[in-house]
Design a protein around this motif. Structure first.
Motif, mmCIF file in Angstrom:
data_model
loop_
_atom_site.group_PDB
_atom_site.id
_atom_site.type_symbol
_atom_site.label_atom_id
_atom_site.label_comp_id
_atom_site.label_asym_id
_atom_site.label_seq_id
_atom_site.Cartn_x
_atom_site.Cartn_y
_atom_site.Cartn_z
ATOM 1 N N ASP A 100 12.768 0.983 -6.843
ATOM 2 C CA ASP A 100 11.516 0.284 -7.160
ATOM 3 C C ASP A 100 10.649 0.464 -5.925
ATOM 4 O OD1 ASP A 100 11.896 -1.360 -9.775
ATOM 5 O OD2 ASP A 100 13.731 -1.699 -8.639
ATOM 6 N N SER A 101 9.622 1.287 -6.010
ATOM 7 C CA SER A 101 8.902 1.655 -4.793
ATOM 8 C C SER A 101 7.435 1.939 -5.052
ATOM 9 C CB SER A 101 9.555 2.898 -4.169
ATOM 10 O OG SER A 101 9.470 4.002 -5.072
ATOM 11 N N GLY A 102 6.690 2.016 -3.961
ATOM 12 C CA GLY A 102 5.290 2.397 -4.005
ATOM 13 C C GLY A 102 4.904 2.968 -2.657
ATOM 14 N N LEU A 103 3.764 3.609 -2.602
ATOM 15 C CA LEU A 103 3.294 4.171 -1.338
ATOM 16 C C LEU A 103 1.808 3.876 -1.187
ATOM 17 C CD1 LEU A 103 4.391 7.432 0.323
ATOM 18 C CD2 LEU A 103 1.938 6.953 0.201
ATOM 19 N N VAL A 104 1.425 3.405 -0.013
ATOM 20 C CA VAL A 104 0.013 3.142 0.297
ATOM 21 C C VAL A 104 -0.336 3.938 1.548
ATOM 22 C CG1 VAL A 104 0.686 1.006 1.497
ATOM 23 C CG2 VAL A 104 -1.700 1.373 0.897
ATOM 24 N N TYR A 105 -1.496 4.595 1.502
ATOM 25 C CA TYR A 105 -1.930 5.379 2.653
ATOM 26 C C TYR A 105 -3.374 5.041 3.006
ATOM 27 C CZ TYR A 105 -3.530 8.451 -1.206
ATOM 28 O OH TYR A 105 -4.096 8.948 -2.367
ATOM 29 N N ALA A 106 -3.785 5.439 4.205
ATOM 30 C CA ALA A 106 -5.113 5.073 4.710
ATOM 31 C C ALA A 106 -6.220 5.714 3.884
ATOM 32 C CB ALA A 106 -5.237 5.487 6.176
ATOM 33 N N ASN A 107 -7.363 5.056 3.847
ATOM 34 C CA ASN A 107 -8.506 5.543 3.079
ATOM 35 C C ASN A 107 -9.070 6.830 3.674
ATOM 36 O OD1 ASN A 107 -8.380 3.254 1.410
ATOM 37 N ND2 ASN A 107 -9.669 2.076 2.807
ATOM 38 N N ALA A 108 -9.664 7.649 2.814
ATOM 39 C CA ALA A 108 -10.265 8.917 3.239
ATOM 40 C C ALA A 108 -11.745 8.724 3.558
ATOM 41 C CB ALA A 108 -10.105 9.959 2.137
ATOM 42 N N PRO A 109 -12.311 9.535 4.470
ATOM 43 C CA PRO A 109 -13.727 9.395 4.817
ATOM 44 C C PRO A 109 -14.684 9.986 3.785
ATOM 45 C CG PRO A 109 -12.739 11.179 6.078
ATOM 46 C CD PRO A 109 -11.629 10.530 5.316
ATOM 47 N N ASN A 110 -14.172 10.899 2.919
ATOM 48 C CA ASN A 110 -15.037 11.535 1.916
ATOM 49 C C ASN A 110 -14.189 12.016 0.741
ATOM 50 O OD1 ASN A 110 -13.988 14.256 2.588
ATOM 51 N ND2 ASN A 110 -15.135 13.939 4.512
#
Length: 359
Positions: A100-110
């Motif tokens: 049971d998992s998920g992944l979150v990553y930093a927002n992109a500039p464009n």
């Protein structure tokens, strides 16, 4: 506490260079822990087992990063964190828990970078999931898994999703919110996980109606003890006489303490941690917390003893205790624990009626 033996085991995992080594370590350590369960306090074994799972998953993530770099995809383009949900998020995995998992990553500039990030992390998540399958962790049947694009998103995508779930509290959306409430980071940038948790609790404050939906979901699974204190075992089929310890004892208490904790603004994700925090917040009395901890530890121990099997390389559990394992000596403490679980569930139900006039 300094434990050279355990540190050596963790070092073996961190130095493993392939999945076969990791699978061998997992099987060896779980066999050892299964033996310890009969002589050691259940919660100590559960803690050790979950530390083992965390270490194995962390090393899989590192190997997956290496594999993608070797294939020409480079290193992760921005910080990310890999999230565990379900029993993993609560530090309550058994020998047979799934992914049971998920992944979150930093927002992109464009938009161009957004597409690049999305492609990388989806490939990355797919590699992770396949690696974990080879270690014996089956994928989540409900598709709550990082390889699902809906559970692999930038921070702003996750925040929008959580906002949308709160704005439309359907049964499915409430189920997802309760899953998110158990989420914790296992590897990566923990600040991203903290921002997700902040969004969840801020939205909860501004959507008080969601509490009723959460309560309705929480009391769905009933504790398997009858009005006269008898155990309500399986009546038909090949499991006749067995006790569904997962859905008839463990899950009802998990649900109750999650709800009480979330409503109290408690961010702890483990059930035992929630019980302790609820006592400190005076939501539970000392006696209630003591009874709940004793009952929950028994359920954890019995859940660890539930039947399981190796199905095509996947370690799959039933969550049920066979009738022959429910000894005469076990029945009295089990009934006591189930009654404690029933009291907690009734308390949540009364809270529903008091606050919202529910059933």
């Amino acid at each position: 506490m300094h434990n050279p033996t355990w540190e050596k085991r963790l070092l073996d995992i961190a130095n493993a260079e392939d999945l076969e080594q990791l699978r061998s370590i997992r099987e060896r350590e779980q066999t050892r822990m299964a033996t310890e369960l009969s002589t050691s306090p259940a919660y100590e074994v559960v803690e050790s087992l979950n530390a083992l799972h965390d270490a194995l998953i962390t090393q899989v993530l590192k190997l997956a990063e290496y594999d993608l770099a070797r294939l020409g995809h480079g290193a992760p383009p921005v910080p990310y964190t890999y999230m565990l949900y379900g029993s993993g998020g609560r530090y309550e995995q058994t020998m047979y828990s799934d992914q049971d998992s998920g992944l979150v990553y930093a927002n992109a500039p464009n938009e161009v970078e957004e597409e690049r990030y999305r492609n990388y992390f989806l490939q990355f998540s797919q590699v992770i999931v396949q690696h974990l399958i080879k270690l014996g962790y089956p994928p989540c049947e409900g598709n709550v898994i990082a390889s699902n694009p809906e559970w692999c998103l930038p921070l702003e995508g996750w925040e929008k999703k959580i906002d949308a779930w709160f704005a439309e509290p359907s049964w499915e959306n409430v189920r997802y919110l309760l899953i998110v409430a158990d989420g914790r980071p296992v590897y990566g940038d923990r600040e991203l996980a903290g921002k997700l948790q902040n969004r969840f609790f801020n939205d909860l404050l501004s959507h008080p109606v969601i509490a009723r939906r959460m309560m309705e979901n929480t009391i769905r699974h009933k504790v398997l003890v009858g009005v006269f204190g008898q155990l309500l075992t399986e009546r038909y089929g090949e499991d006749a006489g067995s006790l569904d310890i997962k859905y008839g004892a463990y899950i009802p208490m998990v649900n109750a303490f999650r709800l009480l904790a979330v409503q109290a603004g408690i961010r702890e994700t483990s059930s035992m941690g929630r019980i302790k925090a609820l006592q400190q917040s005076e939501v539970l009395t000392e006696k209630e917390a003591e009874d709940a901890s004793e009952a929950f530890e028994l359920f954890l121990k019995m859940r660890m003893k539930a039947t399981g099997s190796d199905e095509n390389g996947q370690m799959v559990g039933t969550g049920k205790i066979p009738s022959k394992q429910i000894t005469k000596e076990m029945r009295a403490p089990l009934k006591k624990a189930l009654k404690a679980g029933k009291r907690i569930q009734l308390r949540v139900q009364r809270e529903l009626q008091r606050r919202f006039g529910g059933r």
